[in-house]
Scaffold this motif. Structure first.
Motif, PDB file in Angstrom:
ATOM      1  N   ALA A   1       0.856  -1.188   0.000  1.00  0.00           N
ATOM      2  CA  ALA A   1       0.000   0.000   0.000  1.00  0.00           C
ATOM      3  C   ALA A   1       0.891   1.236   0.000  1.00  0.00           C
ATOM      4  N   TRP A   2       1.373   1.597  -1.190  1.00  0.00           N
ATOM      5  CA  TRP A   2       2.351   2.677  -1.263  1.00  0.00           C
ATOM      6  C   TRP A   2       1.749   4.027  -0.896  1.00  0.00           C
ATOM      7  N   GLY A   3       0.520   4.236  -1.244  1.00  0.00           N
ATOM      8  CA  GLY A   3      -0.121   5.510  -0.907  1.00  0.00           C
ATOM      9  C   GLY A   3      -0.214   5.725   0.597  1.00  0.00           C
ATOM     10  N   PRO A   4      -0.824   4.769   1.350  1.00  0.00           N
ATOM     11  CA  PRO A   4      -0.855   4.917   2.815  1.00  0.00           C
ATOM     12  C   PRO A   4       0.537   4.985   3.430  1.00  0.00           C
ATOM     13  N   LEU A   5       1.484   4.255   2.839  1.00  0.00           N
ATOM     14  CA  LEU A   5       2.849   4.309   3.367  1.00  0.00           C
ATOM     15  C   LEU A   5       3.446   5.711   3.223  1.00  0.00           C
ATOM     16  N   MET A   6       3.215   6.325   2.066  1.00  0.00           N
ATOM     17  CA  MET A   6       3.684   7.700   1.873  1.00  0.00           C
ATOM     18  C   MET A   6       2.965   8.651   2.830  1.00  0.00           C
ATOM     19  N   ALA A   7       1.674   8.419   3.039  1.00  0.00           N
ATOM     20  CA  ALA A   7       0.918   9.273   3.966  1.00  0.00           C
ATOM     21  C   ALA A   7       1.455   9.128   5.392  1.00  0.00           C
ATOM     22  N   ALA A   8       1.785   7.893   5.796  1.00  0.00           N
ATOM     23  CA  ALA A   8       2.344   7.678   7.135  1.00  0.00           C
ATOM     24  C   ALA A   8       3.684   8.396   7.283  1.00  0.00           C
ATOM     25  N   SER A   9       4.506   8.337   6.251  1.00  0.00           N
ATOM     26  CA  SER A   9       5.811   9.016   6.306  1.00  0.00           C
ATOM     27  C   SER A   9       5.644  10.526   6.414  1.00  0.00           C
ATOM     28  N   VAL A  10       4.691  11.074   5.679  1.00  0.00           N
ATOM     29  CA  VAL A  10       4.447  12.526   5.747  1.00  0.00           C
ATOM     30  C   VAL A  10       3.966  12.916   7.139  1.00  0.00           C
ATOM     31  N   LEU A  11       3.043  12.135   7.705  1.00  0.00           N
ATOM     32  CA  LEU A  11       2.523  12.456   9.040  1.00  0.00           C
ATOM     33  C   LEU A  11       3.627  12.389  10.086  1.00  0.00           C
ATOM     34  N   ALA A  12       4.557  11.419   9.937  1.00  0.00           N
ATOM     35  CA  ALA A  12       5.646  11.292  10.909  1.00  0.00           C
ATOM     36  C   ALA A  12       6.633  12.449  10.803  1.00  0.00           C
ATOM     37  N   THR A  13       6.760  13.016   9.608  1.00  0.00           N
ATOM     38  CA  THR A  13       7.730  14.094   9.379  1.00  0.00           C
ATOM     39  C   THR A  13       7.161  15.466   9.700  1.00  0.00           C
ATOM     40  N   LEU A  14       5.836  15.588   9.611  1.00  0.00           N
ATOM     41  CA  LEU A  14       5.184  16.902   9.658  1.00  0.00           C
ATOM     42  C   LEU A  14       5.505  17.717  10.923  1.00  0.00           C
ATOM     43  N   PRO A  15       5.438  17.145  12.144  1.00  0.00           N
ATOM     44  CA  PRO A  15       5.685  17.980  13.342  1.00  0.00           C
ATOM     45  C   PRO A  15       7.067  18.627  13.354  1.00  0.00           C
ATOM     46  N   THR A  16       8.101  17.855  13.021  1.00  0.00           N
ATOM     47  CA  THR A  16       9.451  18.432  13.044  1.00  0.00           C
ATOM     48  C   THR A  16       9.636  19.440  11.918  1.00  0.00           C
ATOM     49  N   LEU A  17       8.984  19.207  10.794  1.00  0.00           N
ATOM     50  CA  LEU A  17       9.086  20.158   9.688  1.00  0.00           C
ATOM     51  C   LEU A  17       8.463  21.499  10.080  1.00  0.00           C
ATOM     52  N   VAL A  18       7.319  21.447  10.738  1.00  0.00           N
ATOM     53  CA  VAL A  18       6.661  22.684  11.176  1.00  0.00           C
ATOM     54  C   VAL A  18       7.530  23.419  12.201  1.00  0.00           C
ATOM     55  N   LEU A  19       8.099  22.660  13.150  1.00  0.00           N
ATOM     56  CA  LEU A  19       8.975  23.287  14.146  1.00  0.00           C
ATOM     57  C   LEU A  19      10.158  23.974  13.486  1.00  0.00           C
ATOM     58  N   PHE A  20      10.770  23.284  12.523  1.00  0.00           N
ATOM     59  CA  PHE A  20      11.936  23.870  11.862  1.00  0.00           C
ATOM     60  C   PHE A  20      11.556  25.123  11.080  1.00  0.00           C
ATOM     61  N   LEU A  21      10.433  25.080  10.382  1.00  0.00           N
ATOM     62  CA  LEU A  21      10.024  26.255   9.614  1.00  0.00           C
ATOM     63  C   LEU A  21       9.722  27.440  10.521  1.00  0.00           C
ATOM     64  N   LEU A  22       9.175  27.180  11.708  1.00  0.00           N
ATOM     65  CA  LEU A  22       8.847  28.258  12.635  1.00  0.00           C
ATOM     66  C   LEU A  22      10.088  28.883  13.255  1.00  0.00           C
ATOM     67  N   PHE A  23      11.102  28.057  13.537  1.00  0.00           N
ATOM     68  CA  PHE A  23      12.265  28.549  14.293  1.00  0.00           C
ATOM     69  C   PHE A  23      13.576  28.387  13.522  1.00  0.00           C
ATOM     70  N   HIS A  24      13.531  28.239  12.209  1.00  0.00           N
ATOM     71  CA  HIS A  24      14.755  27.919  11.468  1.00  0.00           C
ATOM     72  C   HIS A  24      15.807  29.013  11.576  1.00  0.00           C
ATOM     73  N   ARG A  25      15.380  30.286  11.616  1.00  0.00           N
ATOM     74  CA  ARG A  25      16.355  31.373  11.690  1.00  0.00           C
ATOM     75  C   ARG A  25      17.154  31.317  12.996  1.00  0.00           C
ATOM     76  N   ARG A  26      16.456  31.110  14.109  1.00  0.00           N
ATOM     77  CA  ARG A  26      17.129  31.048  15.410  1.00  0.00           C
ATOM     78  C   ARG A  26      18.031  29.812  15.500  1.00  0.00           C
ATOM     79  N   ILE A  27      17.552  28.680  14.956  1.00  0.00           N
ATOM     80  CA  ILE A  27      18.350  27.452  14.996  1.00  0.00           C
ATOM     81  C   ILE A  27      19.629  27.613  14.194  1.00  0.00           C
ATOM     82  N   LEU A  28      19.526  28.156  12.986  1.00  0.00           N
ATOM     83  CA  LEU A  28      20.715  28.298  12.145  1.00  0.00           C
ATOM     84  C   LEU A  28      21.700  29.290  12.746  1.00  0.00           C
ATOM     85  N   GLU A  29      21.188  30.392  13.313  1.00  0.00           N
ATOM     86  CA  GLU A  29      22.083  31.374  13.936  1.00  0.00           C
ATOM     87  C   GLU A  29      22.844  30.760  15.110  1.00  0.00           C
ATOM     88  N   THR A  30      22.153  29.968  15.929  1.00  0.00           N
ATOM     89  CA  THR A  30      22.805  29.367  17.084  1.00  0.00           C
ATOM     90  C   THR A  30      23.864  28.363  16.662  1.00  0.00           C
TER      91      THR A  30
END
Length: 270
Positions: free
Chosen positions: A233-262
């Protein structure tokens, strides 16, 4: 004009190549299951959330998310706390053999965590901590990155302010809690987010230590899903991978400037 435009084009190309696999993954996760292999372009069909519905119905996603959150929070908070104490001691207390111990901390940064998997696993197993959060988190606290980075930042803090606080009667606890930590709050936040994202994306260590379904973290759950009922089930597998990645991606996009500067400041001072 051409010389100024070329670097931007190269950066745009590099960013596009870096994001291409993730964009392709998102596209496949939104493609109807029956249309997955009919076209190489994942956005060529009407978009659907059917794959996400299948994943959320078949997997206890909330439990896996809570497991991952507890693991990532425990690892990140523990490393920051130990890093604050060790960084303060290395920067201001100059303990006996401080240079030697600092060298060990730096050495721990040069040893990949994967090299320590086997001894760490044996130690956790002998302590009876398999399939427990302490077993997952404690070996993660041995990394010296947080202590080294915070030492570099503490060394750059104006000593006149610390001396003035000491003259006013401040002790070690006051210096840490009322002076250093408030002044370095952006650095601490960026460090915490970096460690949190790193722990969230851990796969091999949680797979070794937490191998019962009730202790799965998201990365392990996705791998088990791919090796089990989701293998075709490649479609659900891709959906599961996206859901697992989404929280950290949102965190990085919100704070990427501060993280890179540090990270850049720590690298320059190191």
């Amino acid at each position: 004009m051409g010389r100024r435009l070329l670097p931007h084009l190269l950066l745009l190309l590099a960013a596009g190549l870096t994001l291409l696999p993730f964009a392709y993954q998102v596209g496949l996760s939104l493609t109807p299951p029956q249309a997955l292999f009919t076209s190489p372009w994942p956005f060529a069909h009407p978009l659907t959330l059917e794959n996400y519905r299948v994943v959320l119905e078949k997997l206890p996603w909330a439990r896996y998310t809570l497991n991952t959150l507890a693991f990532a929070l425990g690892s990140a908070l523990g490393q920051v706390l130990l890093g604050v104490l060790a960084g303060y001691a290395f920067a201001f207390r100059r303990p006996p053999l401080g240079g030697f111990f600092l060298g060990l901390f730096v050495l721990s940064m040069l040893v990949p965590f994967v090299v320590t998997y086997l001894p760490s696993y044996l130690l956790v197993a002998r302590l009876g901590l398999l399939n427990t959060f302490p077993g997952l988190i404690l070996p993660m606290l041995t990394a010296g990155y947080a202590a080294f980075l915070l030492r570099q930042h503490f060394l750059g803090f104006p000593r006149e302010i610390l001396e003035a606080a000491i003259v006013d009667g401040a002790g070690t606890k006051d210096l840490l809690l009322r002076v250093l930590l408030p002044a370095n709050r952006p650095t601490l936040l960026a460090l915490f987010l970096t460690l949190f994202i790193g722990a969230w994306n851990q796969f091999v260590w949680p797979m070794l230590v937490a191998n019962r379904p009730e202790m799965y973290v998201l990365t392990v759950a996705v791998q088990r899903f791919a090796g089990g009922e989701g293998s075709n089930a490649w479609g659900p597998l891709m959906a599961a991978s996206v859901l697992a990645t989404l929280p950290t991606l949102v965190l990085f996009l919100l704070f990427h400037r501060r993280i890179l500067e540090t990270l850049m400041e720590g690298g320059v001072r190191g």
